[in-house]
Design a protein around this motif. Structure first.
Motif, PDB file in Angstrom:
ATOM      1  N   MET A  78      54.688  -8.492 -24.862  1.00  0.00           N
ATOM      2  CA  MET A  78      54.355  -7.708 -23.682  1.00  0.00           C
ATOM      3  C   MET A  78      52.924  -7.197 -23.813  1.00  0.00           C
ATOM      4  O   MET A  78      52.579  -6.577 -24.810  1.00  0.00           O
ATOM      5  CB  MET A  78      55.351  -6.556 -23.570  1.00  0.00           C
ATOM      6  N   PRO A  79      52.074  -7.450 -22.827  1.00  0.00           N
ATOM      7  CA  PRO A  79      50.698  -6.949 -22.883  1.00  0.00           C
ATOM      8  C   PRO A  79      50.667  -5.420 -22.904  1.00  0.00           C
ATOM      9  O   PRO A  79      51.456  -4.769 -22.232  1.00  0.00           O
ATOM     10  CB  PRO A  79      50.064  -7.475 -21.603  1.00  0.00           C
ATOM     11  N   GLU A  80      49.743  -4.873 -23.686  1.00  0.00           N
ATOM     12  CA  GLU A  80      49.667  -3.420 -23.815  1.00  0.00           C
ATOM     13  C   GLU A  80      48.653  -2.809 -22.859  1.00  0.00           C
ATOM     14  O   GLU A  80      48.848  -1.713 -22.382  1.00  0.00           O
ATOM     15  CB  GLU A  80      49.319  -3.049 -25.259  1.00  0.00           C
ATOM     16  N   ASP A  99      50.164 -11.488 -15.215  1.00  0.00           N
ATOM     17  CA  ASP A  99      50.781 -11.635 -13.895  1.00  0.00           C
ATOM     18  C   ASP A  99      50.109 -12.742 -13.096  1.00  0.00           C
ATOM     19  O   ASP A  99      50.773 -13.548 -12.446  1.00  0.00           O
ATOM     20  CB  ASP A  99      50.690 -10.335 -13.098  1.00  0.00           C
ATOM     21  N   ALA A 100      48.793 -12.775 -13.143  1.00  0.00           N
ATOM     22  CA  ALA A 100      48.056 -13.785 -12.389  1.00  0.00           C
ATOM     23  C   ALA A 100      48.390 -15.179 -12.901  1.00  0.00           C
ATOM     24  O   ALA A 100      48.534 -16.121 -12.114  1.00  0.00           O
ATOM     25  CB  ALA A 100      46.557 -13.525 -12.486  1.00  0.00           C
ATOM     26  N   VAL A 118      49.986 -11.312  -3.236  1.00  0.00           N
ATOM     27  CA  VAL A 118      50.123 -12.351  -4.270  1.00  0.00           C
ATOM     28  C   VAL A 118      48.767 -12.985  -4.545  1.00  0.00           C
ATOM     29  O   VAL A 118      48.338 -13.112  -5.700  1.00  0.00           O
ATOM     30  CB  VAL A 118      51.154 -13.416  -3.844  1.00  0.00           C
ATOM     31  N   HIS A 119      48.063 -13.358  -3.496  1.00  0.00           N
ATOM     32  CA  HIS A 119      46.743 -13.976  -3.681  1.00  0.00           C
ATOM     33  C   HIS A 119      45.733 -12.982  -4.270  1.00  0.00           C
ATOM     34  O   HIS A 119      44.906 -13.360  -5.105  1.00  0.00           O
ATOM     35  CB  HIS A 119      46.243 -14.557  -2.361  1.00  0.00           C
ATOM     36  N   GLU A 154      43.531 -13.347  -7.786  1.00  0.00           N
ATOM     37  CA  GLU A 154      42.078 -13.158  -7.856  1.00  0.00           C
ATOM     38  C   GLU A 154      41.702 -12.112  -8.895  1.00  0.00           C
ATOM     39  O   GLU A 154      40.746 -12.296  -9.654  1.00  0.00           O
ATOM     40  CB  GLU A 154      41.537 -12.751  -6.490  1.00  0.00           C
ATOM     41  N   GLN A 155      42.453 -11.000  -8.943  1.00  0.00           N
ATOM     42  CA  GLN A 155      42.162  -9.960  -9.917  1.00  0.00           C
ATOM     43  C   GLN A 155      42.376 -10.477 -11.339  1.00  0.00           C
ATOM     44  O   GLN A 155      41.607 -10.160 -12.241  1.00  0.00           O
ATOM     45  CB  GLN A 155      43.045  -8.730  -9.663  1.00  0.00           C
ATOM     46  N   GLY A 156      43.404 -11.261 -11.544  1.00  0.00           N
ATOM     47  CA  GLY A 156      43.659 -11.833 -12.851  1.00  0.00           C
ATOM     48  C   GLY A 156      42.554 -12.782 -13.291  1.00  0.00           C
ATOM     49  O   GLY A 156      42.165 -12.793 -14.463  1.00  0.00           O
TER      50      GLY A 156
END
Length: 87
Positions: free
Chosen positions: A1-3, A12-13, A74-75, A79-81
């Protein structure tokens, strides 16, 4: 799990991008497009003759806007990821 939050966004992305490329996304997309068309038709074609009709149209419009917002989010998350991964 990412901290860290940026690791979570990148994770998530990555999952969303994999889902968009999967064999399950095209049927989901067709189903979503059908639901959006139905919601749009419910808003545009329903006559308003009473308060009940007015509220039914508002409810249908809310569902339509909500579905459009979910797809946009979702999109946006993808993009943020991608931005986080580039850093």
């Amino acid at each position: 799990m990412p901290e860290r939050p940026d690791e979570l966004i990148a994770s998530d992305a990555w999952l969303l991008r994999d889902w968009l490329k999967s064999e399950y996304f095209p049927p989901f997309q067709r189903l979503l497009e059908d639901v959006l068309e139905d919601a749009q038709a419910a808003v545009m074609s329903r006559g308003i003759g009473s308060d009940e009709d007015f509220y039914a149209v508002l409810e249908a419009k809310g569902r339509y806007i909500g579905l459009k917002d979910v797809l946009a989010l979702v999109h946006y998350r993808i993009e943020q990821g991608e931005k986080v991964r580039r850093q």
